[in-house]
Design a protein around this motif. Structure first.
Motif, mmCIF file in Angstrom:
data_model
loop_
_atom_site.group_PDB
_atom_site.id
_atom_site.type_symbol
_atom_site.label_atom_id
_atom_site.label_comp_id
_atom_site.label_asym_id
_atom_site.label_seq_id
_atom_site.Cartn_x
_atom_site.Cartn_y
_atom_site.Cartn_z
ATOM 1 N N LEU A 115 -68.419 8.413 -3.139
ATOM 2 C CA LEU A 115 -68.864 9.257 -2.034
ATOM 3 C C LEU A 115 -67.685 9.672 -1.149
ATOM 4 N N SER A 116 -66.804 8.700 -0.848
ATOM 5 C CA SER A 116 -65.662 9.003 0.019
ATOM 6 C C SER A 116 -64.727 9.996 -0.653
ATOM 7 N N THR A 117 -64.549 9.864 -1.975
ATOM 8 C CA THR A 117 -63.619 10.753 -2.666
ATOM 9 C C THR A 117 -64.140 12.184 -2.695
ATOM 10 N N ILE A 118 -65.412 12.371 -3.083
ATOM 11 C CA ILE A 118 -65.891 13.759 -3.133
ATOM 12 C C ILE A 118 -65.863 14.374 -1.735
ATOM 13 N N THR B 94 -61.456 7.640 5.032
ATOM 14 C CA THR B 94 -61.809 6.461 5.839
ATOM 15 C C THR B 94 -63.057 6.714 6.688
ATOM 16 N N TRP B 95 -63.259 7.970 7.112
ATOM 17 C CA TRP B 95 -64.492 8.255 7.868
ATOM 18 C C TRP B 95 -65.716 7.955 7.017
ATOM 19 N N THR B 96 -65.728 8.447 5.790
ATOM 20 C CA THR B 96 -66.905 8.227 4.953
ATOM 21 C C THR B 96 -67.023 6.756 4.583
ATOM 22 N N TRP B 97 -65.890 6.131 4.311
ATOM 23 C CA TRP B 97 -65.885 4.697 4.003
ATOM 24 C C TRP B 97 -66.520 3.912 5.151
ATOM 25 N N GLY B 98 -66.235 4.317 6.380
ATOM 26 C CA GLY B 98 -66.697 3.564 7.536
ATOM 27 C C GLY B 98 -68.034 4.025 8.089
ATOM 28 N N ASP B 99 -68.538 5.164 7.611
ATOM 29 C CA ASP B 99 -69.767 5.710 8.188
ATOM 30 C C ASP B 99 -70.950 4.792 7.891
ATOM 31 N N TYR B 100 -71.768 4.598 8.889
ATOM 32 C CA TYR B 100 -72.928 3.737 8.692
ATOM 33 C C TYR B 100 -74.241 4.511 8.734
#
Lengths: 332, 306
Positions: free
Chosen positions: B106-109, B233-239
């Motif tokens: 998800l973070s990559t796309i 990192t935004w997507t990685w950290g998004d909750y």
């Protein structure tokens, strides 16, 4: 290709300037405008369908009694808004709580960020590493931050209670009423390193001559900071205040996650004292399934933020010092 | 200066020195030259402790046994028999591997799409003139202020009605639309590149499309890297977005770490969750330490004044 283009820059720039003016007719301008809209179209379409559409959809829903599942909804006119303004003390309590939260967190994080920036702008050992450590909390994902602070504030094995017991005090329930509000504030302040970095960049743009001149005139360090540095970086401080206020008003995930149990993200579990406005909205949507009322709350919130931004903008003209030219010289 | 230097960006987010506009030389502020006093060191030390303790505490908790945890805070300081098994439990109690793959995917796309799109839109706002452009730019700046969380709830309802929940399509759409902050970043970057470069390309017969792809994009490498790092990192950290839009099967590590780790009675296993959180956090910290300048110099400081 690039290298080639770059080598030719200096030799051709004069010719380009001449040729450029002569070839730019009406057709050129139309081509340029078409290209602009082609290039900008992803964002324009995204804005229409992913930002504007949801906001307007919320507006439509706010005039209904939709519950998220039942097809038996109907228009109720302004009833949600009437209820919001006349018979919902809990909404206004959460709004007031949110303003109190913002008025504590925003000044403290701007002042704290500036203080740290002044510290790490000095010639100290391991300056890069220290800056990185101060900034690190701002890149830590929100879930990890919440888990870290739940551990810090844990009733039995938390650091804070451990310290209190060590000095002979009583264990406190930090993540329950009424203390959860303060726990939330502490957790929010942990991220003030983001403001520090912004202040630091601003500090380094303050011309050294100004501060040196003041020093020669006999001003002390504090006086130089107060009378020279702060006015010079006031646009950045203003930016931090605006984004800080808007950020503080929409805080939702932090209180949702900073609760005692693991069954996170159930808004019903958030203690009352950390139920900020957006948590209340979340409650109306996902606990009470009152999509209509929740949407009305969202719209009141939009208008409030808009009004607040305009007010601050008007006020700022009085005390913010601008010394910048807009960077549009290379634009066509 | 050699040709090679011009293509090798010196600082992140600044155009290569040879094509940058002459800029006032940054003078060192007097405090910077000044030797720090003892008081500065004391202040730094206190601040370091305040910022560092939560990190140390989660590490201590993540290697504590259930027994130690029940005994209280002081027992956590006893490191004689660290419970490394917490980490084993953290990756086996929930399907940690699958969640990690979901999150990376998800973070990559998102990162790739949003970077491409933001760069293109940013280029348009920096280099092309068109009627209505300034109004649109004001809208971009305004959307940076609109609470994104407040639009997420109606977005969720809308997406649920058209069947986009429990899929990754919302992230693809958000990626294609670009991010106002990154659009702004690219716009600042492209604005600083001198116009002569463009003129040369046009004389060579290249249109906007070709000069964007072959001249501007290669120059923007530092901005592209920053954008990729930030959006990843935004997507990685998004909750909130995965919590609302995905289910427990295809969700991300953020949601799994927050909501998982329950014992059969539904109570949280705090020490194991701490270990899980450390594993979830570690990649972010490592990436940050190696690429700090891209995070810290992400142009915010110099762009907000414009």
């Amino acid at each position: 290709m690039t290298t080639e283009a770059m080598t030719t820059v200096s030799s051709r720039s004069a010719a380009a300037a001449v040729a450029g003016t002569s070839t730019r007719g009406r057709g050129w301008r139309r081509y340029r405008a078409r290209t602009f809209y082609l290039f900008a179209s992803p964002w324009i379409l995204g804005f229409i369908f992913l930002t504007l559409a949801p906001i307007l959809y919320a507006l439509a829903v706010s005039f209904t009694n939709y519950d998220g599942a039942s097809p038996l909804w109907r228009w109720v006119g302004l009833r949600n808004y009437v209820e919001l303004f006349t018979s919902s003390p809990a909404v206004w309590q959460s709004l007031l709580r949110t303003f109190i939260y913002a008025s504590i967190v925003v000044p403290l994080s701007v002042v704290g960020g500036l203080y740290l920036a002044v510290l790490v702008n000095r010639r100290i050992r391991a300056r890069g590493a220290i800056r990185a450590i101060f900034f690190l909390p701002s890149v830590v994902p929100i879930v990890a931050t919440a888990i870290m602070w739940r551990l810090m504030f844990n009733r039995d094995a938390g650091f804070i209670n451990g310290l209190i017991v060590l000095f002979g005090g009583e264990k406190q329930a930090w993540l329950a009423d009424p203390l959860s509000f303060y726990a939330l504030i502490v957790m929010s302040l942990w991220g003030l390193g983001g403001g520090m970095i912004i202040c630091l960049a601003a500090l380094q743009d303050v011309p050294a001559e100004l501060e040196e001149a003041a020093k020669i005139d006999g001003a002390g360090t504090l006086r130089v900071i107060w009378n020279i540095t702060i006015p010079m970086i006031s646009p950045v401080l203003y930016f931090l205040v605006i984004t800080g206020i808007i950020g503080a008003l929409q805080v939702l995930v932090q209180p949702l996650l900073l609760v005692e149990t693991n069954k996170m993200a159930q808004s019903a579990l958030v203690p009352q004292s950390s139920t900020l406005y957006m948590v209340h909205v979340y409650n109306e949507f996902f606990t009470n399934h009152r999509f209509g009322f929740g949407s009305a709350m969202l719209w009141v919130f939009f208008i409030l933020i808009l009004a607040l931004t305009l007010i601050i903008q008007k006020m700022s003209k009085r005390f913010v010092y601008y010394n910048v030219d807009s960077d549009t010289s290379n634009e066509r | 200066m050699s040709q090679q230097d011009t293509l090798n960006p010196i600082a992140p987010l600044e155009a290569p020195a040879s094509v940058r506009k002459p800029r006032r030389k940054r003078s060192r502020t007097p405090q910077e030259g000044q030797k720090a006093s003892v008081w500065v060191y004391i202040g730094v030390f206190i601040a370091l402790a305040l910022f560092g303790i939560p990190f140390i505490w989660i590490l201590l908790t993540s290697v504590a046994t259930q027994q130690q945890f029940a005994e209280g805070a002081l027992a956590l300081l006893d490191l004689s028999s660290p419970a490394w098994s917490n980490f084993y439990e953290a990756v086996t109690r929930i399907d940690f591997g699958a969640y990690t793959i979901n999150t990376i995917f998800l973070s990559t796309i998102t990162a790739v799409l949003t970077t491409l799109s933001s760069a293109t839109v940013g280029f348009a706002f920096a280099r092309l003139r068109a009627p209505g452009k300034n109004a649109l730019f004001t809208v971009i700046l305004a959307t940076m202020l609109i609470p994104s969380i407040a639009t997420l709830i109606p977005t969720y309802i809308l997406f649920a009605r058209v069947g986009l929940t429990n899929t990754y399509w919302p992230w693809v759409l958000w990626g294609i639309a670009g991010t106002p902050y990154l659009i702004f970043l690219f716009r600042q970057f492209f604005s600083a590149i001198p116009i002569e470069l463009e003129d040369a390309a046009i004389i060579d017969g290249a249109g906007w499309f070709r000069s964007y792809i072959f001249i501007f994009l290669p120059l923007a490498r530092p901005a592209i890297l920053t954008s990729l790092l930030l959006s990843f990192t935004w997507t990685w950290g998004d909750y909130l977005a995965p919590a609302l839009l995905l289910n427990l099967k295809n969700t991300t590590l953020a949601v799994a770490t927050a909501a998982g780790y329950l014992d059969p009675r539904g109570e949280g296993i705090v020490t194991v969750q701490a270990a899980g959180a450390v594993l979830y956090l570690l990649p972010v910290v490592i990436v940050f330490l190696f690429t700090q300048k891209y995070f810290m110099g992400s142009g915010l400081g110099s762009s907000v004044k414009g």
